[in-house]
Design a protein around this motif. Structure first.
Motif, PDB file in Angstrom:
ATOM      1  N   ASP A   1      -3.196   5.490  -0.179  1.00 34.88           N
ATOM      2  CA  ASP A   1      -4.457   4.810  -0.469  1.00 34.88           C
ATOM      3  C   ASP A   1      -4.371   3.957  -1.721  1.00 34.88           C
ATOM      4  OD1 ASP A   1      -5.640   6.027   1.734  1.00 34.88           O
ATOM      5  OD2 ASP A   1      -6.259   7.790   0.581  1.00 34.88           O
ATOM      6  N   GLN A   2      -3.223   3.945  -2.364  1.00 34.36           N
ATOM      7  CA  GLN A   2      -3.064   3.204  -3.605  1.00 34.36           C
ATOM      8  C   GLN A   2      -2.438   1.839  -3.357  1.00 34.36           C
ATOM      9  OE1 GLN A   2      -0.447   5.038  -6.430  1.00 34.36           O
ATOM     10  NE2 GLN A   2      -0.811   3.524  -8.036  1.00 34.36           N
ATOM     11  N   MET A   3      -3.030   0.821  -3.980  1.00 33.39           N
ATOM     12  CA  MET A   3      -2.487  -0.534  -3.879  1.00 33.39           C
ATOM     13  C   MET A   3      -1.691  -0.860  -5.133  1.00 33.39           C
ATOM     14  SD  MET A   3      -4.440  -4.231  -3.751  1.00 33.39           S
ATOM     15  CE  MET A   3      -5.164  -4.006  -2.126  1.00 33.39           C
ATOM     16  N   ILE A   4      -0.476  -1.376  -4.927  1.00 40.19           N
ATOM     17  CA  ILE A   4       0.333  -1.879  -6.033  1.00 40.19           C
ATOM     18  C   ILE A   4       0.499  -3.371  -5.802  1.00 40.19           C
ATOM     19  CG2 ILE A   4       2.547  -1.741  -7.218  1.00 40.19           C
ATOM     20  CD1 ILE A   4       2.846   1.087  -6.215  1.00 40.19           C
TER      21      ILE A   4
ATOM     22  N   TYR B   1       8.507  -0.715   2.732  1.00 35.22           N
ATOM     23  CA  TYR B   1       7.137  -1.151   2.477  1.00 35.22           C
ATOM     24  C   TYR B   1       6.771  -2.321   3.386  1.00 35.22           C
ATOM     25  CZ  TYR B   1       7.570   1.402  -1.966  1.00 35.22           C
ATOM     26  OH  TYR B   1       7.760   2.366  -2.920  1.00 35.22           O
TER      27      TYR B   1
ATOM     28  N   MET C   1       0.849  -1.181   0.000  1.00 35.92           N
ATOM     29  CA  MET C   1       0.000   0.000   0.000  1.00 35.92           C
ATOM     30  C   MET C   1       0.890   1.239   0.000  1.00 35.92           C
ATOM     31  SD  MET C   1      -3.073  -1.160  -0.141  1.00 35.92           S
ATOM     32  CE  MET C   1      -3.896   0.438   0.059  1.00 35.92           C
ATOM     33  N   VAL C   2       0.648   2.126  -0.947  1.00 36.85           N
ATOM     34  CA  VAL C   2       1.334   3.419  -1.012  1.00 36.85           C
ATOM     35  C   VAL C   2       0.273   4.484  -0.786  1.00 36.85           C
ATOM     36  CG1 VAL C   2       2.771   4.960  -2.390  1.00 36.85           C
ATOM     37  CG2 VAL C   2       2.992   2.479  -2.654  1.00 36.85           C
TER      38      VAL C   2
END
Length: 244
Positions: free
Chosen positions: A60-63, A83, A57-58
């Motif tokens: 609110d963004q998921m990679i 991370y 998770m960055v």
């Protein structure tokens, strides 16, 4: 009418400049991206687990990505930094604390999952090896490994203490493997600094990567070494504050 045309022209010029700046920033970031590789295995059957979810998770963004038929995965691109890597598979879950270094792939040891993890989340603090066995001329250290180093405020002396291939004279000149002091180049967050006169607070260093040989061609005609510094990101600082 002339004023309106002049105003429109200015707006177009400003828009063009902003667009060019964004492109340059994206290219700089792309040069520093890292990756994470690993394999997910069932701890009981010793069989690999395909289609396991792997993500970070960055904000609110998921990679994320999923494992292949052999349970292997490659997660990229990731900006350099720390991370929490989450691996999950039908009720099984594990979290590994990792550090991604610029232009490098973090190779994780085999990741074992079991059904006993259904209620508990296992958190593992993974440490990057000081020397990559596949690239012995490259050394990478993170802030945890250098925070107590007496040379933390002097980048050249700090680099010399991490690598046996660098010598710093009393005048402050750094020599990599005996070559000229001006033959080395320095990068701060992907930005080239030729002089090496870098005044950077030691606590701001996220990771330090040193090439003393076998320098990739993308760094240009370098006859000595490359020293790369990645400063701490917002998420690194946030994680440090919450771990205290």
């Amino acid at each position: 009418m002339k004023k309106q045309k002049i105003m429109k022209t200015k707006i177009h010029i400003v828009t063009f400049i902003i667009g060019m700046v964004m492109i340059v920033q994206q290219n700089l970031n792309a040069q520093n991206h890292g990756a994470v590789k690993g394999q997910v295995i069932d701890s009981l059957t010793k069989e690999t687990l395909p289609n396991a979810n792997v993500f970070v998770m960055v904000g609110d963004q998921m990679i994320g990505t999923t494992t292949d038929l052999d349970g292997r995965f490659t997660l990229k691109p990731l900006d350099p930094g720390s991370y929490s890597l989450t691996i999950s598979y039908t009720g099984m879950k594990k979290i590994i604390e990792i550090r991604v270094n610029p232009n490098q792939t973090t190779m994780l040891p085999d990741i074992f999952l079991s059904n006993e993890m259904l209620d508990d989340v296992v958190v593992i603090d993974y440490k990057n090896p000081l020397i990559n066995p596949e690239e012995t001329s490259v050394q990478t250290v993170d802030y945890k490994q250098i925070k107590n180093n007496p040379n933390l405020r002097d980048l050249k002396k700090l680099s010399a203490s991490m690598s046996g291939g660098i010598m710093v004279t009393e005048s402050g000149d750094a020599y990599v493997r005996g070559s000229r002091s001006d033959a080395s180049i320095y990068f701060i967050d992907g930005v080239k600094v030729t002089s090496g006169n870098i005044h950077l607070p030691g606590v701001a260093i996220g990771s330090l990567t040193i090439y003393t040989g076998g320098v990739p061609a993308k760094y240009g005609d370098v006859t000595s070494g490359v020293i790369m510094v990645e400063t701490k990101s917002y998420f690194d600082l946030w994680r440090e504050a919450n771990q205290q």
